[in-house]
Design a protein around this motif. Sequence first.
Motif, PDB file in Angstrom:
ATOM      1  N   GLY A   1      17.705   7.391   3.930  1.00 39.48           N
ATOM      2  CA  GLY A   1      16.944   8.074   2.729  1.00 39.48           C
ATOM      3  C   GLY A   1      17.722   8.490   1.584  1.00 39.48           C
ATOM      4  N   TRP A   2      17.441   9.184   0.630  1.00 33.09           N
ATOM      5  CA  TRP A   2      18.098   9.546  -0.434  1.00 33.09           C
ATOM      6  C   TRP A   2      19.240  10.727   0.110  1.00 33.09           C
ATOM      7  N   ARG A   3      20.402  10.430  -0.499  1.00 33.47           N
ATOM      8  CA  ARG A   3      21.513  11.141  -0.339  1.00 33.47           C
ATOM      9  C   ARG A   3      22.104  12.122  -1.506  1.00 33.47           C
TER      10      ARG A   3
ATOM     11  N   ALA B   1      16.776   7.167 -10.983  1.00 32.90           N
ATOM     12  CA  ALA B   1      16.119   5.876 -11.035  1.00 32.90           C
ATOM     13  C   ALA B   1      14.469   5.929 -10.803  1.00 32.90           C
ATOM     14  N   CYS B   2      14.155   6.811 -10.292  1.00 30.20           N
ATOM     15  CA  CYS B   2      12.583   6.713  -9.848  1.00 30.20           C
ATOM     16  C   CYS B   2      11.577   7.212 -10.906  1.00 30.20           C
ATOM     17  N   PRO B   3      10.371   6.275 -11.184  1.00 28.75           N
ATOM     18  CA  PRO B   3       9.707   6.555 -12.285  1.00 28.75           C
ATOM     19  C   PRO B   3       8.812   7.719 -12.055  1.00 28.75           C
ATOM     20  N   TRP B   4       8.851   8.041 -10.968  1.00 28.63           N
ATOM     21  CA  TRP B   4       7.779   9.254 -10.587  1.00 28.63           C
ATOM     22  C   TRP B   4       8.331  10.515 -10.836  1.00 28.63           C
ATOM     23  N   ALA B   5       9.858  10.723 -10.222  1.00 26.47           N
ATOM     24  CA  ALA B   5      10.523  11.485 -10.755  1.00 26.47           C
ATOM     25  C   ALA B   5      10.731  11.737 -12.114  1.00 26.47           C
TER      26      ALA B   5
ATOM     27  N   ILE C   1      21.685   4.904  -4.941  1.00 26.00           N
ATOM     28  CA  ILE C   1      21.690   3.982  -4.046  1.00 26.00           C
ATOM     29  C   ILE C   1      21.292   4.698  -2.800  1.00 26.00           C
ATOM     30  N   ARG C   2      20.252   4.006  -2.289  1.00 24.04           N
ATOM     31  CA  ARG C   2      19.622   4.805  -0.748  1.00 24.04           C
ATOM     32  C   ARG C   2      19.793   3.838   0.392  1.00 24.04           C
ATOM     33  N   ASP C   3      20.191   4.212   1.493  1.00 24.48           N
ATOM     34  CA  ASP C   3      20.155   3.401   2.627  1.00 24.48           C
ATOM     35  C   ASP C   3      18.928   3.930   3.838  1.00 24.48           C
TER      36      ASP C   3
ATOM     37  N   THR D   1       6.094  20.523  -2.084  1.00 22.65           N
ATOM     38  CA  THR D   1       5.052  19.344  -2.429  1.00 22.65           C
ATOM     39  C   THR D   1       5.893  17.975  -2.911  1.00 22.65           C
ATOM     40  N   ASN D   2       5.391  16.765  -2.563  1.00 22.71           N
ATOM     41  CA  ASN D   2       5.859  15.801  -2.973  1.00 22.71           C
ATOM     42  C   ASN D   2       4.817  14.957  -3.555  1.00 22.71           C
ATOM     43  N   ASP D   3       3.630  15.643  -3.962  1.00 19.33           N
ATOM     44  CA  ASP D   3       2.575  15.041  -4.699  1.00 19.33           C
ATOM     45  C   ASP D   3       3.008  14.873  -6.205  1.00 19.33           C
ATOM     46  N   PHE D   4       3.598  13.719  -6.498  1.00 22.01           N
ATOM     47  CA  PHE D   4       3.972  13.563  -7.948  1.00 22.01           C
ATOM     48  C   PHE D   4       3.163  13.870  -8.952  1.00 22.01           C
ATOM     49  N   PRO D   5       1.759  13.454  -8.771  1.00 20.46           N
ATOM     50  CA  PRO D   5       0.745  13.776 -10.156  1.00 20.46           C
ATOM     51  C   PRO D   5       0.634  15.220 -10.189  1.00 20.46           C
TER      52      PRO D   5
ATOM     53  N   GLY E   1       6.962  10.382   7.487  1.00 23.73           N
ATOM     54  CA  GLY E   1       6.966   9.502   6.236  1.00 23.73           C
ATOM     55  C   GLY E   1       8.147   9.225   5.736  1.00 23.73           C
ATOM     56  N   ARG E   2       8.071   8.651   4.585  1.00 20.51           N
ATOM     57  CA  ARG E   2       9.422   8.355   3.987  1.00 20.51           C
ATOM     58  C   ARG E   2       9.714   9.794   3.192  1.00 20.51           C
ATOM     59  N   TYR E   3      11.118   9.639   2.945  1.00 26.04           N
ATOM     60  CA  TYR E   3      11.468  10.992   2.223  1.00 26.04           C
ATOM     61  C   TYR E   3      11.515  10.820   0.844  1.00 26.04           C
ATOM     62  N   THR E   4      10.424  11.135   0.074  1.00 22.69           N
ATOM     63  CA  THR E   4      10.491  10.830  -1.105  1.00 22.69           C
ATOM     64  C   THR E   4      10.808  12.051  -2.485  1.00 22.69           C
ATOM     65  N   VAL E   5      11.443  11.272  -3.533  1.00 22.73           N
ATOM     66  CA  VAL E   5      11.158  12.056  -4.616  1.00 22.73           C
ATOM     67  C   VAL E   5      10.025  11.611  -5.861  1.00 22.73           C
ATOM     68  N   PRO E   6       9.719  12.621  -6.827  1.00 19.19           N
ATOM     69  CA  PRO E   6      10.137  13.893  -6.709  1.00 19.19           C
ATOM     70  C   PRO E   6       9.561  14.841  -5.422  1.00 19.19           C
TER      71      PRO E   6
ATOM     72  N   VAL F   1       1.067  -1.146  -0.036  1.00 19.97           N
ATOM     73  CA  VAL F   1      -0.049  -0.037  -0.065  1.00 19.97           C
ATOM     74  C   VAL F   1       0.892   1.279  -0.001  1.00 19.97           C
ATOM     75  N   ARG F   2       0.769   2.003  -0.998  1.00 22.91           N
ATOM     76  CA  ARG F   2       1.683   3.278  -1.173  1.00 22.91           C
ATOM     77  C   ARG F   2       1.163   4.438  -0.113  1.00 22.91           C
ATOM     78  N   GLN F   3       2.079   4.994   0.446  1.00 22.71           N
ATOM     79  CA  GLN F   3       1.700   5.995   1.259  1.00 22.71           C
ATOM     80  C   GLN F   3       1.202   7.245   0.882  1.00 22.71           C
ATOM     81  N   ALA F   4       0.164   7.908   1.358  1.00 20.62           N
ATOM     82  CA  ALA F   4      -0.153   9.062   0.900  1.00 20.62           C
ATOM     83  C   ALA F   4       0.710  10.300   0.960  1.00 20.62           C
ATOM     84  N   ASN F   5       0.689  11.075  -0.108  1.00 16.81           N
ATOM     85  CA  ASN F   5       1.942  12.090  -0.353  1.00 16.81           C
ATOM     86  C   ASN F   5       1.424  12.998   1.000  1.00 16.81           C
ATOM     87  N   ARG F   6       2.387  13.759   1.587  1.00 15.98           N
ATOM     88  CA  ARG F   6       2.261  14.493   2.862  1.00 15.98           C
ATOM     89  C   ARG F   6       2.099  16.056   2.498  1.00 15.98           C
TER      90      ARG F   6
HETATM   91  N1  LIG Z   1       5.571  10.352  -2.904  1.00 14.25           N
HETATM   92  C1  LIG Z   1       4.984   8.961  -3.694  1.00 14.25           C
HETATM   93  C2  LIG Z   1       5.602   8.360  -4.937  1.00 14.25           C
HETATM   94  C3  LIG Z   1       7.276   8.735  -4.960  1.00 14.25           C
HETATM   95  C4  LIG Z   1       8.153   7.685  -4.671  1.00 14.25           C
HETATM   96  O1  LIG Z   1       7.566   6.408  -4.122  1.00 14.25           O
HETATM   97  N2  LIG Z   1       9.418   7.586  -4.862  1.00 14.25           N
HETATM   98  C5  LIG Z   1      10.272   6.630  -4.207  1.00 14.25           C
HETATM   99  C6  LIG Z   1      11.399   6.537  -5.193  1.00 14.25           C
HETATM  100  S1  LIG Z   1      10.772   5.749  -6.636  1.00 14.25           S
HETATM  101  C7  LIG Z   1      10.935   7.308  -2.722  1.00 14.25           C
HETATM  102  O2  LIG Z   1      11.508   8.416  -3.081  1.00 14.25           O
HETATM  103  N3  LIG Z   1      11.089   6.574  -1.842  1.00 14.25           N
HETATM  104  C8  LIG Z   1      11.935   6.896  -0.876  1.00 14.25           C
HETATM  105  C9  LIG Z   1      11.701   6.009   0.308  1.00 14.25           C
HETATM  106  O3  LIG Z   1      10.829   5.065   0.067  1.00 14.25           O
HETATM  107  O4  LIG Z   1      12.483   6.055   1.045  1.00 14.25           O
HETATM  108  C10 LIG Z   1       5.171   8.119  -2.324  1.00 14.25           C
HETATM  109  O5  LIG Z   1       5.376   8.584  -1.454  1.00 14.25           O
HETATM  110  O6  LIG Z   1       4.959   6.688  -2.537  1.00 14.25           O
END
Ligand SMILES: N[C@@H](CCC(=O)N[C@@H](CS)C(=O)NCC(=O)O)C(=O)O
Length: 312
Positions: free
Chosen positions: A77-79, A44-48, A72-74, A122-126, A105-110, A12-17
């Motif tokens: 999170g993204w570095r 690497a990220c399809p949403w980005a 490469i992420r550990d 925003t991290n609201d990819f759409p 939440g997770r630190y996501t791109v884009p 289940v994908r997390q909601a964008n915060r």
């Molecule tokens: N913002 C969306 C989609 C973006 C997304 O999933 N990006 C991934 C990379 S493809 C990411 O940044 N993940 C970071 C993590 O899971 O720590 C989400 O939260 O699921």
Amino acid sequence: MTAQEIESGRFVRQANRFTDTITADGSSGHPAEAGRYRLFVSYACPWAHRSLIVRRLLGLEDAIGVGVVDPIRDERGWRFPEPDPVTGAGFLSELYLSTDPDYQGRYTVPCVWDTAAGRMVTNDFPAITTTMETQFTAWHRPGAPDLYPEPLRPEIDELNELVYTTVNNGVYRAGFATAQEPYEKAFDALFATFDRLEERLSDRRYLLGDAITEADVRLYPTLARFDAVYHSHFKCNLRRLVDYPNLWAYARDLYSVPAFGETTDFDQIKRHYYVTQRNVNPSGVVPKGPLIDWTAPHGRERLAGRGAPDGR
Ligand SMILES: N[C@@H](CCC(=O)N[C@@H](CS)C(=O)NCC(=O)O)C(=O)O
């Protein structure tokens, strides 16, 4: 994967915060301005990837800066390979947490950073691509394509919904499932949509007809990753992309447009998925193949499309 992302074996994908918006008229508090916003991505990220394609197609490279994280992420999170020259951040998490110290939440791109306000917008990819398309028109290059034309929006939105659920996120639902049934459901839905798209692309060059739109931008990043990653890593192996004559030629047609091809980095894509996602690939070994020629002639000019938007 955090625990709450897997429920009964189902991903289940997390909601964008962060869902503030940037508006041309400034009514949201984040006015569209050249040089003000910084887009953070991973190749690497399809949403980005979508956001990089749209930025390039519209000629927004000078108006919206980009910061690229290491593929490469550990667990931190993204570095950034070097501290980000604009914000000084070493990790993307610093920018999320300086905006909201309670963020869990997770630190996501884009994601998009407002350099004037010093916060994450925003991290609201759409929304990131449609914002570039509709709110940054003052900075579009001359002759930029209309990727989200008003009359086509209902059809684009409907297709995007199907493609998001069964393809873009469908591959993740297959690959991250930890139980048989949710995996098979995602798998079946994914290939059912591929069959529909294969048929749809038999007599039109792009998904909506003669011109590239947001719908193509959203489908492409999943196709680009399909045979190299999703087919094996995510067990999406009924067929490969190269087994679909129309879909595969369509993907190569898009790849030949620099906005698509030059933002596609197969090496970063493969290293990210196979090294970072140890839940799926514990050894971290990156497969050497497959050998695929993305530059083979696609032959789709015959479908009377207007062609690639002037080589961007
Ligand atoms: N913002 C969306 C989609 C973006 C997304 O999933 N990006 C991934 C990379 S493809 C990411 O940044 N993940 C970071 C993590 O899971 O720590 C989400 O939260 O699921």
